[in-house]
Design an enzyme around this catalytic site. Structure first.
Site, PDB file in Angstrom:
ATOM      1  N   ASP A  36      -0.642  10.538  16.282  1.00  0.00           N
ATOM      2  CA  ASP A  36      -1.616  10.138  15.267  1.00  0.00           C
ATOM      3  C   ASP A  36      -2.191   8.761  15.594  1.00  0.00           C
ATOM      4  O   ASP A  36      -2.148   7.846  14.777  1.00  0.00           O
ATOM      5  CB  ASP A  36      -0.957  10.130  13.887  1.00  0.00           C
ATOM      6  CG  ASP A  36      -1.997  10.098  12.764  1.00  0.00           C
ATOM      7  OD1 ASP A  36      -3.164  10.440  13.038  1.00  0.00           O
ATOM      8  OD2 ASP A  36      -1.641   9.734  11.625  1.00  0.00           O
ATOM      9  N   GLY A  59       0.941   5.596   1.379  1.00  0.00           N
ATOM     10  CA  GLY A  59       0.389   6.572   2.293  1.00  0.00           C
ATOM     11  C   GLY A  59       0.865   7.962   1.961  1.00  0.00           C
ATOM     12  O   GLY A  59       1.409   8.226   0.881  1.00  0.00           O
ATOM     13  N   GLY A  60       0.697   8.869   2.895  1.00  0.00           N
ATOM     14  CA  GLY A  60       1.042  10.257   2.650  1.00  0.00           C
ATOM     15  C   GLY A  60       2.535  10.492   2.514  1.00  0.00           C
ATOM     16  O   GLY A  60       2.951  11.487   1.909  1.00  0.00           O
ATOM     17  N   MET A  61       3.366   9.612   3.072  1.00  0.00           N
ATOM     18  CA  MET A  61       4.811   9.838   3.037  1.00  0.00           C
ATOM     19  C   MET A  61       5.547   8.830   2.165  1.00  0.00           C
ATOM     20  O   MET A  61       6.756   8.937   1.989  1.00  0.00           O
ATOM     21  CB  MET A  61       5.389   9.781   4.450  1.00  0.00           C
ATOM     22  CG  MET A  61       4.831  10.840   5.366  1.00  0.00           C
ATOM     23  SD  MET A  61       5.610  10.826   6.991  1.00  0.00           S
ATOM     24  CE  MET A  61       7.279  11.337   6.541  1.00  0.00           C
ATOM     25  N   GLY A  62       4.874   7.825   1.669  1.00  0.00           N
ATOM     26  CA  GLY A  62       5.572   6.868   0.824  1.00  0.00           C
ATOM     27  C   GLY A  62       4.749   5.622   0.610  1.00  0.00           C
ATOM     28  O   GLY A  62       3.517   5.646   0.686  1.00  0.00           O
ATOM     29  N   GLY A  77       0.817  -1.191   0.000  1.00  0.00           N
ATOM     30  CA  GLY A  77       0.000   0.000   0.000  1.00  0.00           C
ATOM     31  C   GLY A  77       0.850   1.240   0.000  1.00  0.00           C
ATOM     32  O   GLY A  77       2.086   1.176   0.052  1.00  0.00           O
TER      33      GLY A  77
END
Length: 992
Positions: free
Chosen positions: A183, A67-70, A65
């Site tokens: 988070d 995400g926002g950073m990689g 998958g």
């Protein structure tokens, strides 16, 4: 050296555009909006880059998958034969110095935490050509918490506690290293499929709390918010400085969603979420899921507190949700198991002693009068011995009451003293033994407070309160300390109260015995001040003890009761699967029908047990009241029986009815050969209402005329002188000529009238038996007496005497009926409308002797007074001679005798066994034998009807027949009968 975010080519620091692809090299600031929707990544290119860099140590298998950073890839480590996850920073962010630093911080933060619920980091590095940072970490095979929750539907309390506790434990480990996750949300919690264990991932946005980290690169700047809006704390939403309590708030939101299947707030935008977190109050967890343990619901609600200071620490949440040997305090402490809860047993023994002391104190304070010896007691006995007959019987009642008072007083004193002495011995023995062992343990170093806490631990949870674990993890330290103090105070007050009452009672007895104090044999041992000194301080201490227990319950709130987890089907299968031996075979899961049958069987047993207990309590209650009511019945009826005996003696001596009939013989009208049926029909038409075929009613109220002999004398004197107003004369003439008056005179000349047949139901037009028939007969007799006044006015005194004689004949007819109401009507009619008017008329005719005879007969004819104690003559079934002579006396009208015969059943009220079981066979035999000898038609049947009221009250009241047997008869005999007989024997029924 910087990299191009698009093509990953190395560039110099002074360039603003990439020389290869022209992409902008300006740094990018990551915010909430940026992380919410990640940019598109070329996963195939990243996968090839990783394969060339990680081979041969790691073999990249496939992407997991992005995400926002990689992106995250699944890889295999051939040397250790394990799967790993490789997280690589996106090329677009690798060029950003702050993003790169954040990524490296995740690696260092995660690597610094060694906890079984935190995803472990195995290696950190950069790709060979593109210099993209990557992290090799533990691979968790399973869904994230959000996917896991949606698959399971409603999460059981046991699983919810385990997941929340494991996440809290992981956060506690991070907080102990001054790291904040920032988070915490379901997508950052991974659930391992095989073990079900929760793992906390993505520490990439964590920040250092310790001042030693102030020189490191800060990942955020003012105005930049990192996190997920639905799970952000109020201070995080406001952009304030974060602490470990911010993670606890996010954990609370996640826990709330896990147990209730919904978020505590609802919003549609990041600003709406921020406002909700800072201002809205969520619905309490316990209201959303009532079956949830109160401790768990309270702990989740504390995590959602707006103020960070009101939230528990992560390790406190872990202790409350997931207690273990590491988080729980050993309780009871080593070697003190024998001491746990001993104060509760001591308190119970002390309360028994207190009850005994109270009973003994009351008995020695309020001594019955029969035990007091007045100075004139010998003279009273000599005076009583001079009386005979009924007076001796009355004195016997006083003696019976004295014996009963003596019995209750002695019983109270003996029971109280026995309870006091036995409980005092046990109390002192137990107290000395406990004190001895406490002192011995004190020498080993145990604190007295700890020993007391073990001693007063009545529910086995004082250790949880002290350690703040399990249920009590949701309570603050100050509140838990007050609970411990309340427990100590309760037991101390109980023990002191018991010790005070015991000690002062014994001291008072010793002092009085030694001659210090008032009291002598035959009088109260204690006076009022003595009893107050014994009971008042002890009562105050017991009240204070009760107050401390109430305070403890209030402090504990919903935790005052133990809560058991409701097991789900998977809990049962997991338990059997966890067994390491085959001692127990895994049972087959029963089908729904079998479970339903077992449930109904269990409920049936509970109902039967409850019914059995109710039967026992009801019988005990009714039995006690039967004994008490029997004693009160004899006390209440004894003076009435004395009055009754006097009345019967007057009847025996004077024969009032026979005397009255004999006096009226010379005034009786001549009898005509009228058939009985004809006379009976005349009487029926007289007593029927006009609407039912009766004669015309009188047009005026006759009940207030001539109720005393003086009024008759006055009226007859005026009539003789002709001094009656004209309108009154017209009224008297109308009464003399009225159809009902004429009908009454015709009936009086009949030799025999079947009165009972006339008043019984006959066809559709007959009048049901009711008091109205007696009123109509009395009205006609009163009208005939007033017509006699008219005859005197007309100068016909002989006609007036004839009319009054006719009233006497009607009364004589009514006296022969076996109906009490008719007999009472007859005696009233004879007295007020025959004897007294005749006496007055004879007086006006100057026949003084005859007038005196009539007035004397009127005085003696009145019956019905003094008959209320007839049941007292049947208390002793073996001695019914006086009752038999009264009931079979032919000089008494049969209606009275029938009524007395029915009252013979009421004698059972003096016998508790007959109250409970109904009339005895001896009573039945005796009463039916008396009924046979009465010579009254229908006596047996009337006796049987009255018996039904005492044996089967329900069926008799409804007009039905008693059941032959079965459950209805059993219930009626065992419950309804005794209760109804108690009601019949009560003082309220004395008006019968």
């Amino acid at each position: 050296m910087p990299y191009c975010p698009e093509c990953s080519v190395s560039v110099s620091d002074d360039l603003s555009e990439c020389p290869e692809c022209g992409a902008s090299l300006e740094p990018v600031e990551i915010t909430v909006a940026d992380t919410a929707e990640p940019s598109h990544l070329d996963l195939d290119r990243l996968e090839q880059t990783l394969k060339s860099s990680l081979s041969p140590t790691f073999e990249v298998l496939r992407p997991l998958g992005q995400g926002g950073m990689g992106a995250v890839f699944l890889a295999k480590e051939p040397a250790l034969k394990r799967l790993v996850a490789v997280k690589v920073l996106a090329p677009g962010l690798a060029a950003d110095r702050r993003a790169r630093a954040r990524f490296e911080r995740e690696a260092r933060a995660a690597a610094a935490i060694s906890h079984p619920n935190v995803v472990r980091v195995y290696a950190v590095g950069e790709t060979k050509r593109s210099k993209l940072p990557y992290i090799v970490m533990q691979y968790v095979d399973g869904p994230n918490l959000e996917e896991w929750r949606l698959r399971r539907g409603k999460v059981g309390e046991r699983d919810a506690r385990r997941v929340i506790g494991e996440v809290a434990a992981a956060l506690g480990a991070a907080h102990s290293r001054d790291l904040v996750h920032r988070d915490v949300k379901p997508s950052n919690v991974l659930m391992e499929t095989e073990s079900g264990r929760a793992f906390v991932a993505d520490f990439g946005v964590s920040a250092a709390l310790s001042p030693t980290h102030t020189d490191e690169t800060k990942l955020t700047e003012t105005g930049v918010l990192l996190g997920t809006p639905p799970f952000m704390s109020p201070e995080q939403s406001a952009g304030k400085e974060l602490t470990s309590k911010s993670d606890v708030y996010s954990l609370g939101v996640m826990a709330y969603q896990l147990v209730t299947a919904q978020l505590p707030y609802q919003a549609n935008s990041p600003m709406g979420w921020a406002a909700a977190h800072m201002h809205d109050t969520p619905t309490p967890t316990g209201e959303r899921r009532p079956e949830l343990s109160p401790a768990i619901a309270h702990l989740v609600d504390r995590c959602l507190a707006k103020s960070p200071g009101n939230r528990p620490a992560a390790h406190e949440v872990a202790k409350g949700m997931l207690p273990s040997l590491e988080t729980e305090v050993e309780w009871p402490p080593p070697g003190l198991k024998w001491l746990q809860g001993r104060a509760q047993a001591l308190n119970r023994i002390g309360l028994v002693a207190v009850v005994g002391a109270v009973l003994a104190t009351l008995a020695l304070t309020f001594v019955p009068d029969v035990l007091r010896v007045p100075a004139s007691w010998l003279g009273r006995i000599q005076l009583v011995s001079q009386f005979a007959g009924s007076a001796v019987q009355f004195d016997q009642r006083v003696s019976d009451v004295a014996v009963l008072s003596m019995f209750f007083w002695q019983g109270t004193l003996v029971v109280g003293m026995a309870m006091l002495l036995l409980a005092t011995i046990a109390f002192l023995s137990g107290a000395f033994r406990i004190v001895e062992k406490l002192l011995r343990q004190r020498r080993l170093g145990w604190r007295m407070g700890t020993l007391c806490d073990v001693l007063v631990d009545y529910d086995g949870r004082s250790g949880l309160v002290i350690g703040g674990t399990q249920d009590f993890a949701s309570l603050g330290e100050a509140r838990r300390r007050r609970i411990i103090y309340a427990r100590r105070a309760f037991n101390l007050l109980i023990i002191v109260a018991a010790a005070w009452i015991i000690a002062v009672f014994l001291a008072q007895v010793v002092l009085i015995t030694a001659g210090f104090g008032s009291g002598a044999l035959g009088y109260a041992l204690f006076d009022g001040p003595d009893a107050f000194l014994i009971l008042a301080p002890g009562g105050v201490l017991l009240f204070l003890a009760s107050a401390t227990r109430v305070v403890e319950r209030q402090l504990m709130g919903p935790l005052g009761r133990r809560h058991s987890l409701e097991a789900a089907a998977e809990d049962v299968s997991h338990w059997y699967a966890s067994l390491q031996t085959d001692i127990r075979r895994t049972p087959a899961i029963p089908d729904e029908r079998h479970i339903r049958n077992m449930t109904w069987g269990s409920r049936l047993l509970q109902v039967l047990a409850a019914v059995a207990l109710l039967v026992f309590v009801l019988n005990l209650f009714v039995g006690g009241f039967a004994a008490f009511n029997a004693a009160k019945f004899t006390e209440r009826h004894s003076p009435r029986t004395v009055t009754l005996l006097s009345t019967l003696q007057r009847i025996d001596a004077n024969g009032p009815i026979d005397s009255a009939i004999a006096v009226l013989t010379s005034y009786a009208p001549s009898k005509s050969p009228i058939p009985e049926a004809t006379a009976t029909s005349w009487l029926r038409s007289l007593i029927l209402a006009e609407a039912n075929g009766g004669l015309q009613p009188y047009q005026l109220e006759l009940s207030s005329f001539f109720n005393d002999d003086e009024a008759f004398i006055t009226v007859f004197s005026r009539a003789q002188r002709g001094a009656i107003p004209t309108d009154t004369v017209a009224l008297l003439r109308s009464l003399a000529l009225h159809s009902r008056t004429i009908q009454l005179r015709r009936i009086a000349h009949a030799a025999r009238v079947n009165v009972m047949s006339a008043i019984e139901t006959s066809g559709d037009s007959a009048l049901p038996r009711s008091p109205s028939y007696s009123r109509r007969i009395m009205e006609a007799a009163r009208a005939n007496a007033l017509a006699a006044v008219f005859d005197v006015y007309q100068g016909q005194p002989d006609s007036a005497i004839s009319r009054l004689g006719e009233n006497g004949a009607i009364g004589e007819q009514l006296l022969s009926t076996p109906d009490l109401l008719l007999n009472r009507l007859a005696t009233g009619l004879l007295r007020n409308h025959a004897l007294l008017p005749l006496a007055s008329l004879e007086r006006t005719q100057n026949r003084t002797a005859q007038s005196a005879r009539l007035r004397n007969a009127a005085h003696h004819v009145r019956l019905g007074q003094g008959f209320g104690g007839m049941a007292g003559l049947t208390v002793d079934v073996a001695d019914l001679d006086r009752f038999r002579s009264a009931v079979t006396d032919p000089r008494v009208p049969p209606g009275y005798r029938i009524s007395w015969l029915g009252q013979g059943w009421a004698g059972l009220c003096a016998h508790p066994r007959e109250i409970l079981q109904g009339p005895s066979e001896e009573r039945r035999t005796a009463l039916y034998a008396i009924a046979d000898s009465m010579g009254v038609e229908g006596a047996q049947e009337l006796l049987r009807i009255s018996e039904l009221m005492w044996s089967q009250p329900v069926t008799s009241e409804m007009g039905g027949q008693p059941p032959a047997g079965g459950w209805a008869r059993l219930v009626e005999d065992a419950f309804l009968g005794p209760i109804y007989r108690l009601f019949l024997c009560s003082p309220l029924e004395d008006l019968r």
